[in-house]
Design an enzyme around this catalytic site. Structure first.
Site, PDB file in Angstrom:
ATOM      1  N   GLY A  35      22.693  15.185 -19.221  1.00 56.05           N
ATOM      2  CA  GLY A  35      22.628  15.203 -20.813  1.00 56.05           C
ATOM      3  C   GLY A  35      21.931  13.860 -21.354  1.00 56.05           C
ATOM      4  N   THR A  40      14.084  15.872 -20.342  1.00 59.01           N
ATOM      5  CA  THR A  40      13.270  15.883 -21.440  1.00 59.01           C
ATOM      6  C   THR A  40      11.951  14.798 -21.291  1.00 59.01           C
ATOM      7  OG1 THR A  40      14.952  16.170 -22.653  1.00 59.01           O
ATOM      8  CG2 THR A  40      13.195  15.048 -23.801  1.00 59.01           C
ATOM      9  N   ARG A  65      19.652  34.046  -7.864  1.00 61.59           N
ATOM     10  CA  ARG A  65      19.832  34.686  -9.166  1.00 61.59           C
ATOM     11  C   ARG A  65      18.684  35.674  -9.194  1.00 61.59           C
ATOM     12  NH1 ARG A  65      21.386  29.322 -11.801  1.00 61.59           N
ATOM     13  NH2 ARG A  65      23.646  29.253 -10.945  1.00 61.59           N
ATOM     14  N   ARG A 158      23.071  19.997 -27.266  1.00 60.33           N
ATOM     15  CA  ARG A 158      22.615  20.725 -26.312  1.00 60.33           C
ATOM     16  C   ARG A 158      22.954  22.318 -26.507  1.00 60.33           C
ATOM     17  NH1 ARG A 158      21.204  18.955 -19.946  1.00 60.33           N
ATOM     18  NH2 ARG A 158      23.378  19.720 -19.887  1.00 60.33           N
ATOM     19  N   ARG A 169      31.919  16.289 -17.334  1.00 58.65           N
ATOM     20  CA  ARG A 169      30.413  15.433 -17.250  1.00 58.65           C
ATOM     21  C   ARG A 169      30.673  14.127 -17.799  1.00 58.65           C
ATOM     22  NH1 ARG A 169      25.923  18.913 -16.373  1.00 58.65           N
ATOM     23  NH2 ARG A 169      26.597  21.079 -16.574  1.00 58.65           N
ATOM     24  N   ASN A 192      17.482   5.477 -22.782  1.00 60.26           N
ATOM     25  CA  ASN A 192      16.919   6.539 -23.573  1.00 60.26           C
ATOM     26  C   ASN A 192      17.679   6.701 -25.012  1.00 60.26           C
ATOM     27  OD1 ASN A 192      15.552   8.811 -24.518  1.00 60.26           O
ATOM     28  ND2 ASN A 192      16.473  10.130 -23.276  1.00 60.26           N
ATOM     29  N   ASP A 193      16.995   5.792 -25.760  1.00 58.66           N
ATOM     30  CA  ASP A 193      17.563   5.806 -27.193  1.00 58.66           C
ATOM     31  C   ASP A 193      16.434   6.577 -28.090  1.00 58.66           C
ATOM     32  OD1 ASP A 193      18.796   5.177 -29.770  1.00 58.66           O
ATOM     33  OD2 ASP A 193      18.453   3.156 -29.712  1.00 58.66           O
TER      34      ASP A 193
HETATM   35  N1  LIG Z   1      16.470  10.098 -26.692  1.00 60.05           N
HETATM   36  C1  LIG Z   1      16.981  11.126 -27.160  1.00 60.05           C
HETATM   37  N2  LIG Z   1      17.496  10.985 -28.258  1.00 60.05           N
HETATM   38  C2  LIG Z   1      18.242  12.318 -28.852  1.00 60.05           C
HETATM   39  N3  LIG Z   1      18.378  13.437 -27.845  1.00 60.05           N
HETATM   40  C3  LIG Z   1      17.942  13.438 -26.924  1.00 60.05           C
HETATM   41  C4  LIG Z   1      17.103  12.374 -26.466  1.00 60.05           C
HETATM   42  N4  LIG Z   1      16.508  12.685 -25.096  1.00 60.05           N
HETATM   43  C5  LIG Z   1      16.804  13.864 -24.868  1.00 60.05           C
HETATM   44  N5  LIG Z   1      17.770  14.307 -25.987  1.00 60.05           N
HETATM   45  C6  LIG Z   1      18.362  15.409 -26.075  1.00 60.05           C
HETATM   46  O1  LIG Z   1      19.349  15.441 -25.394  1.00 60.05           O
HETATM   47  C7  LIG Z   1      19.697  16.670 -24.610  1.00 60.05           C
HETATM   48  C8  LIG Z   1      20.037  16.517 -23.053  1.00 60.05           C
HETATM   49  O2  LIG Z   1      18.642  16.152 -22.508  1.00 60.05           O
HETATM   50  P1  LIG Z   1      18.290  16.649 -21.167  1.00 60.05           P
HETATM   51  O3  LIG Z   1      18.524  18.213 -20.980  1.00 60.05           O
HETATM   52  O4  LIG Z   1      16.750  16.336 -20.917  1.00 60.05           O
HETATM   53  O5  LIG Z   1      19.181  15.874 -20.200  1.00 60.05           O
HETATM   54  P2  LIG Z   1      19.435  15.975 -18.836  1.00 60.05           P
HETATM   55  O6  LIG Z   1      19.228  14.521 -18.247  1.00 60.05           O
HETATM   56  O7  LIG Z   1      17.935  16.723 -17.799  1.00 60.05           O
HETATM   57  O8  LIG Z   1      20.611  16.627 -18.276  1.00 60.05           O
HETATM   58  P3  LIG Z   1      20.982  17.289 -17.034  1.00 60.05           P
HETATM   59  O9  LIG Z   1      21.338  16.497 -15.842  1.00 60.05           O
HETATM   60  O10 LIG Z   1      22.424  18.180 -17.405  1.00 60.05           O
HETATM   61  O11 LIG Z   1      19.953  18.357 -16.492  1.00 60.05           O
HETATM   62  C9  LIG Z   1      18.775  17.774 -24.886  1.00 60.05           C
HETATM   63  O12 LIG Z   1      19.183  18.602 -26.106  1.00 60.05           O
HETATM   64  C10 LIG Z   1      17.610  16.807 -25.461  1.00 60.05           C
HETATM   65  O13 LIG Z   1      16.818  17.356 -26.252  1.00 60.05           O
END
Ligand SMILES: Nc1ncnc2c1ncn2[C@@H]1O[C@H](COP(=O)(O)OP(=O)(O)OP(=O)(O)O)[C@@H](O)[C@H]1O
Length: 216
Positions: A35, A40, A65, A158, A169, A192-193
């Site tokens: 998350g 992203t 799947r 999300r 998590r 990641n802010d």
């Molecule tokens: N800098 C940010 N500020 C706010 N929201 C964000 C930011 N970066 C990502 N997000 C949002 O946070 C959520 C989680 O991001 P993402 O799915 O890319 O995480 P991930 O690290 O790939 O997670 P996982 O390991 O579970 O796949 C998404 O809804 C995304 O749009």
């Protein structure tokens, strides 16, 4: 061709690092709690530099799947096959989730590198520990949230988590954040802010490898 290449290199005793170093750029290992925004940021990187990067196809013992193709989404194998391959040292990293094995084979990474692409490995901290034990030349990046509260909000927003999976998590995230803070575990830690700022940092960090690939 690739597996023949690997067989030949194993017989000749050529180490992974030596083989890939000569012919390829690098491997990008991206790690960070669920998350935090890894997908992203990767999406942005691929939008800008898509042809320079590639994902290795993982192996799994889970069943396919609908719509998933062997060799494209995963290599679907039996537990016995996977355990044998792991014991033979053919895997860079592997882990068990929900009763199924998942992992990245050396061949899968080699396939990406042989195509002249930087191989992206999106893995957890246990995977990072395992990759570090191999001689695969890699850059290790840790993505962290501004705070655990921010991470919680993001996971909630999300909309993919139940209350129980969210709790799980977050508890794993706390341990991962500690690992990310330890000096020397990562080449770069990116907070990641603001997502655009985080992406700029990721981009800047990867530019030398991308440029090297272009022969600059
Ligand atoms: N800098 C940010 N500020 C706010 N929201 C964000 C930011 N970066 C990502 N997000 C949002 O946070 C959520 C989680 O991001 P993402 O799915 O890319 O995480 P991930 O690290 O790939 O997670 P996982 O390991 O579970 O796949 C998404 O809804 C995304 O749009």
């Amino acid at each position: 061709m690739t597996s023949l290449f690997w067989k030949a290199s194993s017989i000749l005793g050529i180490r992974l690092g030596h083989v890939v170093h000569k012919m390829t750029p690098q491997t990008l290992v991206l790690c960070g709690p669920s998350g935090v925004g890894k997908s992203t940021l990767l999406k942005k990187l691929l939008e800008e530099f898509g042809p320079h990067f590639g994902f290795s196809v993982s192996h799994t013992t889970r069943s396919p799947r609908e719509g998933e193709e062997h060799g494209k989404h995963y290599y679907f194998v039996t537990r016995q096959e996977m355990e044998d391959a792991i014991n033979n040292g053919n895997f860079i990293e592997h882990a068990e989730y929900s009763g199924n094995l998942y992992g990245t084979s050396k061949t899968a990474v080699q396939d990406v590198l042989e195509n002249g692409r930087i191989c992206i490995l999106d893995i957890d901290t246990q995977g990072v520990i395992q990759v570090k034990k191999t001689d695969l030349p890699a850059q290790f990046i840790f993505i962290r949230p501004p705070s655990i509260e921010d991470l919680e909000k993001r996971l909630q927003a999300r909309g993919t988590e139940t209350e129980e999976s969210l709790k799980k998590r977050l508890s794993i995230a706390e341990k991962e954040l500690k690992f990310g803070e330890i000096d020397g575990n990562f080449d770069r830690v990116i907070v990641n802010d603001d997502v655009d700022e985080a992406y700029e940092q990721l981009r800047d960090f990867m530019l030398p490898a991308i440029n090297k690939k272009n022969g600059d």
